[in-house]
Design a protein around this motif. Structure first.
Motif, PDB file in Angstrom:
ATOM      1  N   PRO A  33     -34.390 -25.983 -36.421  1.00  0.00           N
ATOM      2  CA  PRO A  33     -33.652 -25.160 -37.302  1.00  0.00           C
ATOM      3  C   PRO A  33     -32.429 -25.094 -37.120  1.00  0.00           C
ATOM      4  O   PRO A  33     -31.663 -25.131 -36.186  1.00  0.00           O
ATOM      5  CB  PRO A  33     -34.322 -23.696 -37.147  1.00  0.00           C
ATOM      6  CG  PRO A  33     -34.692 -23.708 -35.741  1.00  0.00           C
ATOM      7  CD  PRO A  33     -35.100 -25.142 -35.505  1.00  0.00           C
ATOM      8  N   LEU A  37     -30.056 -20.813 -40.191  1.00  0.00           N
ATOM      9  CA  LEU A  37     -31.484 -20.186 -40.191  1.00  0.00           C
ATOM     10  C   LEU A  37     -31.843 -19.264 -39.147  1.00  0.00           C
ATOM     11  O   LEU A  37     -32.529 -18.465 -39.312  1.00  0.00           O
ATOM     12  CB  LEU A  37     -32.331 -21.345 -40.509  1.00  0.00           C
ATOM     13  CG  LEU A  37     -33.908 -21.116 -40.922  1.00  0.00           C
ATOM     14  CD1 LEU A  37     -34.215 -20.322 -41.689  1.00  0.00           C
ATOM     15  CD2 LEU A  37     -34.684 -22.586 -40.773  1.00  0.00           C
ATOM     16  N   LEU A 274     -36.908 -19.570 -47.065  1.00  0.00           N
ATOM     17  CA  LEU A 274     -36.387 -20.580 -46.400  1.00  0.00           C
ATOM     18  C   LEU A 274     -35.336 -21.463 -47.051  1.00  0.00           C
ATOM     19  O   LEU A 274     -34.264 -21.897 -46.470  1.00  0.00           O
ATOM     20  CB  LEU A 274     -37.458 -21.578 -45.426  1.00  0.00           C
ATOM     21  CG  LEU A 274     -38.427 -20.743 -44.539  1.00  0.00           C
ATOM     22  CD1 LEU A 274     -39.395 -21.792 -44.350  1.00  0.00           C
ATOM     23  CD2 LEU A 274     -37.692 -20.682 -43.395  1.00  0.00           C
TER      24      LEU A 274
END
Length: 275
Positions: A33, A37, A274
């Motif tokens: 990630p 994030l 996301l």
């Protein structure tokens, strides 16, 4: 830009004595990630919330490679309680009682200690001022900082302060000031330690990039190394943290830590969140 995972992102929530983690299984080549994030997931109101995020990756020379992030999205080379949590997870999955785990700090040995406890060798402490790292050469056992702390490296930097009453320290004020002290170019974890006996201490913790936490494996290891070097304790010490008790044993082959772990829940982050 926030990284997109079109199929969602499965995760586990685990903790060691209240030191809580989001764990991602990235084996098989799943991308790490992005920093923004990680910080979004760390938000306890809009994300999941954690002290650290840990990822499991494939490794050629170990059973798995572990990568750790702080709540602000910065990378950490070591996280003792997350290492124990993942070791317990992998031992339960494989029915094994010993594992080798690769981290940026080194190759760590993990063992089933029985009675639901997991033991990890965090490796030898770093006792060279440049490797901790510090900004200049000083006596690491008596830093030129008010409060006379000890500097130790456990894959991440530490400053341990010995006080007569740990509960009396205003950690929310003291922790940030010491975390950003100019002697620590990469910031530092901060431990406030009260020695109870030769084999027991009370510890409060301010983690670099995260803040006050209920427990920390690397901080507990660093505090025991500091206490033993000062001659305040022996090398096998019970560490009382707000979340419970850890056994730290500084042996010839490294600093071993032992305590319980818990798997809280499994989930998956929504692809829309996301994006």
């Amino acid at each position: 830009m926030t990284q997109a995972f079109p199929a969602g992102l499965p995760f586990l929530k685990m903790h060691g004595l209240g030191n809580d983690f989001v764990i991602l299984d990235l084996r098989g080549g799943v991308a790490r990630p992005a920093r923004d994030l990680v910080a979004r997931i760390a938000d306890r109101h809009r994300g999941i919330g954690f002290d650290q995020l840990a990822a499991i990756e494939d490794a050629d020379d170990a059973d798995a490679r572990l990568v750790f992030w702080n709540a602000d999205g910065s990378i950490s080379a070591a996280c003792g309680n997350a290492t124990r949590c993942i070791a317990r997870l992998l031992m339960d999955q494989t029915s094994r009682d010993r594992l080798r785990l690769r981290t940026d700090h080194g190759l760590l040995l993990a063992e089933d200690a029985g009675d639901g406890l997991t033991r990890v060798n965090m490796g030898p402490p770093v006792l060279d001022w440049q490797a901790i790292p510090l900004a200049q050469e000083v006596d690491i056992d008596h830093l030129p900082i008010e409060g006379d702390p000890v500097a130790t490296g456990m894959g991440n930097p530490h400053a341990t302060f010995f006080v007569p009453d740990a509960a009396a320290v205003e950690l929310d004020r003291f922790g940030p000031a010491m975390e950003h002290h100019s002697l620590y170019p990469q910031r530092t974890n901060v431990e406030v330690a009260q020695v109870l006996s030769r084999d027991e201490i009370l510890l409060r913790i301010w983690e670099r990039g995260t803040g006050a936490t209920l427990a920390s494996g690397s901080c507990s290891c660093a505090a025991v190394v500091a206490a033993a070097r000062r001659g305040l304790t022996d090398r096998r010490v019970t560490v009382n943290v707000p979340g419970g008790r850890l056994l730290i044993d500084w042996r010839e082959d490294g600093v071993w830590m032992e305590a319980p772990t818990a798997l809280v829940f499994r989930g998956s982050l929504d692809p829309g969140w996301l994006a």
